[in-house]
Design a protein around this motif. Structure first.
Motif, mmCIF file in Angstrom:
data_model
loop_
_atom_site.group_PDB
_atom_site.id
_atom_site.type_symbol
_atom_site.label_atom_id
_atom_site.label_comp_id
_atom_site.label_asym_id
_atom_site.label_seq_id
_atom_site.Cartn_x
_atom_site.Cartn_y
_atom_site.Cartn_z
ATOM 1 N N LYS A 130 0.831 -1.214 0.000
ATOM 2 C CA LYS A 130 0.000 0.000 0.000
ATOM 3 C C LYS A 130 0.859 1.256 0.000
ATOM 4 O O LYS A 130 0.525 2.263 -0.626
ATOM 5 N N VAL A 131 1.966 1.202 0.722
ATOM 6 C CA VAL A 131 2.875 2.340 0.838
ATOM 7 C C VAL A 131 4.145 2.053 0.045
ATOM 8 O O VAL A 131 4.753 0.994 0.188
ATOM 9 N N LYS A 132 4.547 2.990 -0.786
ATOM 10 C CA LYS A 132 5.778 2.828 -1.552
ATOM 11 C C LYS A 132 6.985 3.059 -0.650
ATOM 12 O O LYS A 132 6.996 3.988 0.169
ATOM 13 N N ALA A 133 7.981 2.216 -0.808
ATOM 14 C CA ALA A 133 9.274 2.417 -0.161
ATOM 15 C C ALA A 133 10.284 2.674 -1.274
ATOM 16 O O ALA A 133 10.518 1.808 -2.115
ATOM 17 N N LEU A 134 10.832 3.879 -1.298
ATOM 18 C CA LEU A 134 11.695 4.302 -2.391
ATOM 19 C C LEU A 134 13.119 4.577 -1.905
ATOM 20 O O LEU A 134 13.316 5.014 -0.767
ATOM 21 N N VAL A 135 14.069 4.319 -2.767
ATOM 22 C CA VAL A 135 15.442 4.778 -2.564
ATOM 23 C C VAL A 135 15.701 5.816 -3.645
ATOM 24 O O VAL A 135 15.578 5.518 -4.836
ATOM 25 N N ILE A 136 16.003 7.046 -3.237
ATOM 26 C CA ILE A 136 16.240 8.128 -4.188
ATOM 27 C C ILE A 136 17.578 8.776 -3.860
ATOM 28 O O ILE A 136 17.727 9.383 -2.791
ATOM 29 N N PRO A 137 18.556 8.654 -4.745
ATOM 30 C CA PRO A 137 19.841 9.323 -4.491
ATOM 31 C C PRO A 137 19.635 10.837 -4.373
ATOM 32 O O PRO A 137 18.991 11.449 -5.224
ATOM 33 N N THR A 138 20.141 11.409 -3.323
ATOM 34 C CA THR A 138 20.029 12.850 -3.165
ATOM 35 C C THR A 138 21.102 13.540 -4.004
ATOM 36 O O THR A 138 22.125 12.941 -4.347
ATOM 37 N N ASN A 139 20.837 14.771 -4.358
ATOM 38 C CA ASN A 139 21.852 15.564 -5.054
ATOM 39 C C ASN A 139 21.700 17.002 -4.583
ATOM 40 O O ASN A 139 21.120 17.846 -5.254
ATOM 41 N N GLU A 140 22.198 17.237 -3.385
ATOM 42 C CA GLU A 140 22.127 18.572 -2.814
ATOM 43 C C GLU A 140 22.861 19.584 -3.690
ATOM 44 O O GLU A 140 22.471 20.753 -3.767
ATOM 45 N N GLU A 141 23.896 19.106 -4.367
ATOM 46 C CA GLU A 141 24.700 20.009 -5.179
ATOM 47 C C GLU A 141 23.908 20.563 -6.370
ATOM 48 O O GLU A 141 23.990 21.750 -6.688
ATOM 49 N N ILE A 142 23.130 19.704 -7.029
ATOM 50 C CA ILE A 142 22.291 20.178 -8.137
ATOM 51 C C ILE A 142 21.249 21.168 -7.625
ATOM 52 O O ILE A 142 20.990 22.208 -8.246
ATOM 53 N N GLU A 143 20.667 20.872 -6.478
ATOM 54 C CA GLU A 143 19.671 21.779 -5.899
ATOM 55 C C GLU A 143 20.306 23.130 -5.560
ATOM 56 O O GLU A 143 19.720 24.190 -5.805
ATOM 57 N N ILE A 144 21.514 23.101 -5.011
ATOM 58 C CA ILE A 144 22.226 24.341 -4.686
ATOM 59 C C ILE A 144 22.561 25.105 -5.966
ATOM 60 O O ILE A 144 22.431 26.334 -6.028
ATOM 61 N N ALA A 145 22.992 24.380 -7.008
ATOM 62 C CA ALA A 145 23.318 25.021 -8.283
ATOM 63 C C ALA A 145 22.084 25.688 -8.892
ATOM 64 O O ALA A 145 22.169 26.804 -9.416
ATOM 65 N N LYS A 146 20.940 25.011 -8.824
ATOM 66 C CA LYS A 146 19.692 25.582 -9.344
ATOM 67 C C LYS A 146 19.364 26.891 -8.639
ATOM 68 O O LYS A 146 19.045 27.901 -9.273
ATOM 69 N N GLN A 147 19.423 26.849 -7.317
ATOM 70 C CA GLN A 147 19.065 28.038 -6.549
ATOM 71 C C GLN A 147 20.092 29.156 -6.738
ATOM 72 O O GLN A 147 19.723 30.337 -6.784
ATOM 73 N N SER A 148 21.360 28.797 -6.877
ATOM 74 C CA SER A 148 22.397 29.804 -7.118
ATOM 75 C C SER A 148 22.214 30.450 -8.488
ATOM 76 O O SER A 148 22.367 31.671 -8.643
ATOM 77 N N PHE A 149 21.882 29.636 -9.480
ATOM 78 C CA PHE A 149 21.665 30.145 -10.839
ATOM 79 C C PHE A 149 20.484 31.110 -10.869
ATOM 80 O O PHE A 149 20.552 32.180 -11.491
ATOM 81 N N LEU A 150 19.406 30.752 -10.181
ATOM 82 C CA LEU A 150 18.242 31.638 -10.106
ATOM 83 C C LEU A 150 18.609 32.959 -9.427
ATOM 84 O O LEU A 150 18.186 34.030 -9.858
ATOM 85 N N MET A 151 19.405 32.881 -8.381
ATOM 86 C CA MET A 151 19.832 34.088 -7.676
ATOM 87 C C MET A 151 20.686 34.972 -8.580
ATOM 88 O O MET A 151 20.527 36.198 -8.606
ATOM 89 N N MET A 152 21.574 34.357 -9.348
ATOM 90 C CA MET A 152 22.421 35.124 -10.258
ATOM 91 C C MET A 152 21.573 35.843 -11.317
ATOM 92 O O MET A 152 21.831 36.990 -11.663
ATOM 93 N N ASN A 153 20.546 35.163 -11.819
ATOM 94 C CA ASN A 153 19.666 35.776 -12.819
ATOM 95 C C ASN A 153 18.868 36.926 -12.231
ATOM 96 O O ASN A 153 18.616 37.926 -12.899
ATOM 97 N N VAL A 154 18.446 36.774 -10.969
ATOM 98 C CA VAL A 154 17.725 37.865 -10.298
ATOM 99 C C VAL A 154 18.626 39.081 -10.183
ATOM 100 O O VAL A 154 18.210 40.233 -10.401
ATOM 101 N N GLU A 155 19.893 38.859 -9.810
ATOM 102 C CA GLU A 155 20.840 39.965 -9.628
ATOM 103 C C GLU A 155 21.128 40.679 -10.948
ATOM 104 O O GLU A 155 21.400 41.877 -10.967
ATOM 105 N N ARG A 156 21.058 39.947 -12.045
ATOM 106 C CA ARG A 156 21.330 40.566 -13.345
ATOM 107 C C ARG A 156 20.138 41.385 -13.831
ATOM 108 O O ARG A 156 20.254 42.237 -14.666
#
Length: 397
Positions: free
Chosen positions: A371-397
């Motif tokens: 009934k409940v899914k049990a998932l293994v999902i590799p985390t990628n904090e670095e990609i998430e940080i890169a996404k947020q950093s890129f958005l911040m850079m675009n806001v600054e521009r």
């Protein structure tokens, strides 16, 4: 745009150089066991793979070695550090000062330093990474992405401690939550995979530091770490939940100084205190050979996780999926098995064959009729940080 992501943990530095917005990985690496004589350096790019063991005394030394790898004429991927336009830093504790990603200024660094006392294993290392990066890559914009930001949605009744109001309101003593970058990343992956059946998810981040988050309709509603990243689950060197009267007993009856107690509970407890080892790989190997202390530690670790699964299921009035992530969550077959056993009443049924497979991608480890899914999902904090950093850079521009 080339963005260097620095993720300084309690004893490690992960780094990735990422081309944005394509998210193309140019190189990545991991420095482990910083502060020890047998520190491990892993580095990978399209032209080179390297793993070596050598002493790394400090984060400053580790970061310098990382920069040398990026610039190496044989193994490196850039000719000058000026090619890096932004450095995205994972910062563990931002308190109530930051609910989003920010450009680093002197004021922001002062706030990060202010929270060092609440995250003594992390914020000082995060800040050191920032200062070294500013010195080594002066032309790049420095961006802070906070682990606490994702948990700003935790409702007041869940984040408020039952202590006098002047402490919770004036001094802002409350649950802040951590590992938010990871919990956000894997929960979004889980929701995309599950589709409609994704309202009630528990994400389980298990590394040297460990935490769990109850995520309802995509937002954090409760979290196992609190005011600082020391309570909740049993961790590599941190005790997790403990009766606070033990602290008074150590001080008043056994003669410990408060700083000694702090060191004891954050650097000498957890799996290290139980077994003499903080690395779960060593503990698991010894448990398989019949080491009683290691067997007990594994059972205690899993039992604590199961308790949080039960409480978060109650808080959300149901459960659609649990997600294992981070170094231990993604790789430890035995921890996942111990956590999932005897949770059939919640709808969790583990497929042991699926659980034993080591695949570096999202996968189900539940039986077909669960009934409940049990998932293994590799985390990628670095990609998430890169996404947020890129958005911040675009806001600054």
């Amino acid at each position: 745009m080339k963005i260097l992501v620095l993720n300084s943990g309690s004893s490690s530095i992960k780094f990735q150089l990422i081309e944005m917005p394509s998210e193309k990985l140019l190189c990545n690496g991991l420095l482990e066991r910083i502060g020890e004589q047998d520190a491990i350096i892993n580095y990978h790019s399209n032209s080179a793979d390297e793993k070596r063991t050598e002493p790394i005394e400090s984060y400053n030394e580790g970061l310098q070695k990382m920069m040398d790898l990026l610039l190496d004429t044989q193994k490196g991927v850039i000719q000058s550090l000026d090619e890096i336009e932004a450095v995205g830093h994972r910062v563990v504790h931002g308190g109530n000062s930051f609910s989003d990603t920010v450009l680093l200024t002197d004021e922001v660094k002062k706030e990060i330093e202010k929270y060092c006392a609440l995250a003594p294993l992390h914020n000082p290392n995060n800040l050191e990474g920032i200062l070294v990066a500013e010195k080594l890559i002066p032309k790049a914009k420095q961006v802070a992405v906070f682990d606490t930001a994702f948990h700003q949605t935790v409702p007041k009744h869940a984040k408020t401690y039952a202590i006098p109001k002047e402490l919770t309101e004036k001094e802002e003593i409350q649950l802040y939550g951590f590992h938010g970058i990871s919990h956000k990343y894997v929960s979004e992956k889980a929701r995309a995979y599950l589709g409609e059946k994704s309202d009630k998810i528990i994400t389980i981040h298990l590394g040297n530091g460990c935490s769990m988050t109850a995520i309802q309709n995509g937002i954090s509603i409760d979290h196992s770490l609190g005011f600082g990243p020391a309570n909740g689950l049993i961790m590599g060197t941190r005790s997790g939940d403990i009766d606070h009267t033990i602290i008074f007993h150590l001080v008043n009856e056994l003669g410990y100084e408060l700083e000694e107690v702090n060191t004891l509970l954050t650097k000498k407890s957890g799996m290290l205190g139980l077994t003499g080892f903080s690395d779960l790989r060593e503990i698991s190997e010894r448990a398989e050979k019949g080491d009683a202390d290691c067997l007990l530690a594994l059972k205690m670790n899993a039992y604590r996780i199961k308790k949080y699964i039960g409480s978060y299921t109650a808080a959300m009035n149901g459960l659609d999926a649990i997600v294992f992530t981070a170094g231990i969550g993604e790789n430890s077959v035995i921890i996942r098995e111990l956590v999932c056993e005897e949770l059939e009443y919640l709808g969790i049924h583990l497929d042991k064959k699926a659980n034993s497979k080591r695949v570096d991608e999202l996968r189900e480890i539940n039986t077909e009729n669960a009934k409940v899914k049990a998932l293994v999902i590799p985390t990628n904090e670095e990609i998430e940080i890169a996404k947020q950093s890129f958005l911040m850079m675009n806001v600054e521009r």
